[in-house]
Motif scaffolding. Structure first.
Motif, short mmCIF file in Angstrom:
data_model
loop_
_atom_site.label_atom_id
_atom_site.label_comp_id
_atom_site.label_asym_id
_atom_site.label_seq_id
_atom_site.Cartn_x
_atom_site.Cartn_y
_atom_site.Cartn_z
N GLU A 194 -58.65 45.15 24.99
CA GLU A 194 -57.33 45.80 24.93
C GLU A 194 -56.69 45.87 26.32
O GLU A 194 -55.48 45.58 26.48
CB GLU A 194 -57.49 47.20 24.35
N ILE A 195 -57.47 46.24 27.32
CA ILE A 195 -56.93 46.36 28.68
C ILE A 195 -56.52 44.99 29.22
O ILE A 195 -55.46 44.85 29.84
CB ILE A 195 -57.98 47.02 29.59
N ILE A 196 -57.33 43.98 28.95
CA ILE A 196 -57.00 42.62 29.42
C ILE A 196 -55.71 42.13 28.78
O ILE A 196 -54.84 41.55 29.44
CB ILE A 196 -58.17 41.65 29.12
N GLU A 197 -55.53 42.41 27.48
CA GLU A 197 -54.31 41.99 26.78
C GLU A 197 -53.08 42.69 27.37
O GLU A 197 -52.04 42.05 27.61
CB GLU A 197 -54.44 42.32 25.29
N LEU A 198 -53.20 44.00 27.64
CA LEU A 198 -52.09 44.74 28.23
C LEU A 198 -51.77 44.24 29.64
O LEU A 198 -50.61 44.11 30.03
CB LEU A 198 -52.41 46.23 28.27
N ALA A 199 -52.82 43.95 30.41
CA ALA A 199 -52.64 43.48 31.78
C ALA A 199 -51.89 42.15 31.80
O ALA A 199 -50.99 41.94 32.63
CB ALA A 199 -53.99 43.34 32.47
N LYS A 200 -52.24 41.27 30.89
CA LYS A 200 -51.56 39.96 30.85
C LYS A 200 -50.12 40.11 30.35
O LYS A 200 -49.21 39.43 30.84
CB LYS A 200 -52.35 39.01 29.96
N ALA A 201 -49.90 41.04 29.42
CA ALA A 201 -48.54 41.28 28.94
C ALA A 201 -47.65 41.82 30.04
O ALA A 201 -46.46 41.50 30.11
CB ALA A 201 -48.58 42.23 27.75
N ASP A 202 -48.24 42.63 30.93
CA ASP A 202 -47.48 43.20 32.05
C ASP A 202 -47.40 42.26 33.25
O ASP A 202 -46.76 42.59 34.26
CB ASP A 202 -48.13 44.52 32.51
N GLU A 203 -48.06 41.11 33.14
CA GLU A 203 -48.05 40.10 34.20
C GLU A 203 -48.53 40.69 35.54
O GLU A 203 -47.89 40.49 36.58
CB GLU A 203 -46.66 39.47 34.35
N VAL A 204 -49.62 41.44 35.50
CA VAL A 204 -50.17 42.01 36.72
C VAL A 204 -51.06 40.99 37.42
O VAL A 204 -51.52 40.02 36.82
CB VAL A 204 -50.97 43.31 36.44
N ASP A 205 -51.29 41.22 38.72
CA ASP A 205 -52.15 40.35 39.51
C ASP A 205 -53.58 40.88 39.58
O ASP A 205 -54.51 40.12 39.85
CB ASP A 205 -51.62 40.24 40.95
N VAL A 206 -53.73 42.20 39.38
CA VAL A 206 -55.03 42.81 39.62
C VAL A 206 -55.22 44.02 38.70
O VAL A 206 -54.28 44.76 38.43
CB VAL A 206 -55.18 43.24 41.11
N ILE A 207 -56.44 44.17 38.20
CA ILE A 207 -56.86 45.38 37.48
C ILE A 207 -57.71 46.20 38.44
O ILE A 207 -58.66 45.67 39.04
CB ILE A 207 -57.66 45.03 36.21
N ILE A 208 -57.38 47.48 38.58
CA ILE A 208 -58.10 48.32 39.55
C ILE A 208 -58.72 49.51 38.82
O ILE A 208 -58.02 50.28 38.16
CB ILE A 208 -57.15 48.83 40.67
N PHE A 209 -60.04 49.65 38.96
CA PHE A 209 -60.78 50.75 38.34
C PHE A 209 -60.96 51.89 39.32
O PHE A 209 -61.27 51.67 40.50
CB PHE A 209 -62.16 50.26 37.87
#
Length: 425
Positions: A72-87
């Motif tokens: 779910e997070i990966i799908e949202l990240a790609k939809a938002d066209e982000v460069d990085v996921i930060i935990f």
């Protein structure tokens, strides 16, 4: 040589932040830490496109989160066209690698964000070395991230193929670099120890200002001493310790040092790497713990600073707690602060309100550490009188026929110097 810290794009512009709330955390702690992470990331001039807080009951060894939540997070990240996921929670090297393989995006954690900010802020040789050491130690177990593109080249021979050979070469290079940085740091620390010993030949009392990052420590140092230390409204505005002289009533001098701000989840390795910088805390005669009275998380900030002081071995130091920014505080904020630390002082570094009381309390702390003494110094020995003013706190001074009568508190280390003039202890 590969970029050992990350394999992420050089210019990250948009980020998706993932906070974690676990059962052992206070009810709102996950949200508070996520808000703090957002401020940290924005300090790197990265736009935060989205944040989400995940309830985590059991950590997944492979991805930290469960497979469904990860997808779910990966799908949202790609939809938002982000460069990085930060935990906001630390990722193991394997978890970091798995996230990057599944998402095709750069994936980092809070520790790497803090390392990047420290690298951006470091100015002195010592701070630059300390940041480099922390980054190298962080990157060593993560070197495989830089060589995933060579995975197909691994052979079955004794050397394991070109990719594995290059990886082992880079590991040796990083280990050698770590050893070199540690040697350089030893030399820098030795030079600073020499400078400190020179200061201590005339034993002026010392005080370190400590506290959570962005509490107003540098502003307080500037206001008290007239220094020009960088005082910006951002986390970790300054990393390098700055020492300035403060002249109190009775010409009592004290050396005041501003230190790097503390923060929750400050990486343990980074605390270790910055032990040399924070040694000013350990050797200080007393500490001034500054808290932002307007911050809604002031209790957590207070606890974090005490925890870091404990780790540094400075928990037993005489500490004066000071709530700053009272010019912007409401009565409820002040009441909350008094309940947290009943004997604290309340000041505004911006308007100078309360600073007289702070200086008086510093005088009292210095006096408590020194010996109360009465002396008679011949009129011709004004060199002695000048030195007494320089090293101690002269409480009374009177010209009489037989000499200058003085009463004050002076460091025990100076006893041999003024012993010939003592008349009463």
């Amino acid at each position: 040589m590969a970029d050992f810290l990350t394999d992420k794009p050089a210019n990250l512009q948009r980020a998706f932040l993932v906070g974690v709330q676990t059962d052992d955390m206070a009810a709102d702690e996950g949200a508070e830490l996520l808000g703090e992470l957002k401020e940290l990331v924005e300090n790197l001039r990265i736009t935060v496109a989205r944040t989400t807080l995940v309830r985590l009951r059991h950590a997944n060894p492979a991805m930290l989160l469960g497979s469904g939540k990860a997808a779910e997070i990966i799908e949202l990240a790609k939809a938002d066209e982000v460069d990085v996921i930060i935990f906001d929670k630390a990722l193991s090297p394997a978890q970091q690698r798995n996230w990057e393989e599944q998402s095709g995006l750069a994936v980092i954690d809070r520790q790497e964000v803090i390392l990047e900010i420290f690298a951006d802020r470091a100015q002195t040789r010592e701070a630059i070395l300390q940041v480099a050491l922390a980054r190298m130690e962080y990157s060593l177990p993560r070197l495989t991230r830089a060589w995933t593109h060579l995975s197909r080249q691994r052979g079955k021979g004794a050397l394991g193929g070109e990719g594995e050979t290059q990886l082992e070469q880079d590991r040796r290079i990083v280990r050698d670099r770590i050893a070199h940085l540690k040697r350089e740091l030893v030399n820098v620390v030795q030079q600073r120890d020499v400078q400190r010993r020179k200061r201590q030949r005339i034993p002026v009392p010392t005080c370190s200002i400590v506290g959570y990052t962005n509490a107003g420590k540098s502003t307080l140092l500037n206001t008290l001493t007239g220094a020009q230390v960088l005082a910006a409204d951002k986390l970790f505005a300054t990393l390098d310790p700055t020492t300035r002289q403060l002249v109190l009533r009775g010409n009592q001098k004290v050396l005041v040092t501003d230190t790097v701000g503390f923060i929750r989840r400050l990486p343990h390795d980074l605390v270790e790497a910055f032990k040399a910088t924070l040694e000013e805390v350990i050797v200080a005669d007393f500490l001034v713990h500054v808290l932002d009275v307007t911050n809604p998380n002031v209790e957590q900030h207070h606890a974090t600073t005490l925890s870091v002081l404990q780790e540094l071995g400075a928990a037993e130091k005489t500490t004066l707690t000071v709530f700053n920014k009272i010019d912007a505080a409401t009565p409820a904020m002040l009441q909350r602060a008094r309940a947290l630390v009943p004997d604290a002082l309340f000041v505004s570094a911006r308007t100078r309100e309360g600073l007289d009381a702070l200086e008086e309390r510093c005088l009292e702390l210095i006096a408590e550490a020194n010996t109360s003494t009465e002396l008679v110094v011949p009129h011709a020995r004004y060199d002695v009188i000048a030195r007494l003013h320089e090293v101690g706190h002269v409480q009374a001074e009177e010209q009489q026929d037989d000499g200058v009568h003085l009463r004050g508190r002076f460091p025990p280390t100076q006893a041999a110097f003024f012993a010939p003039f003592v008349v009463k202890r």
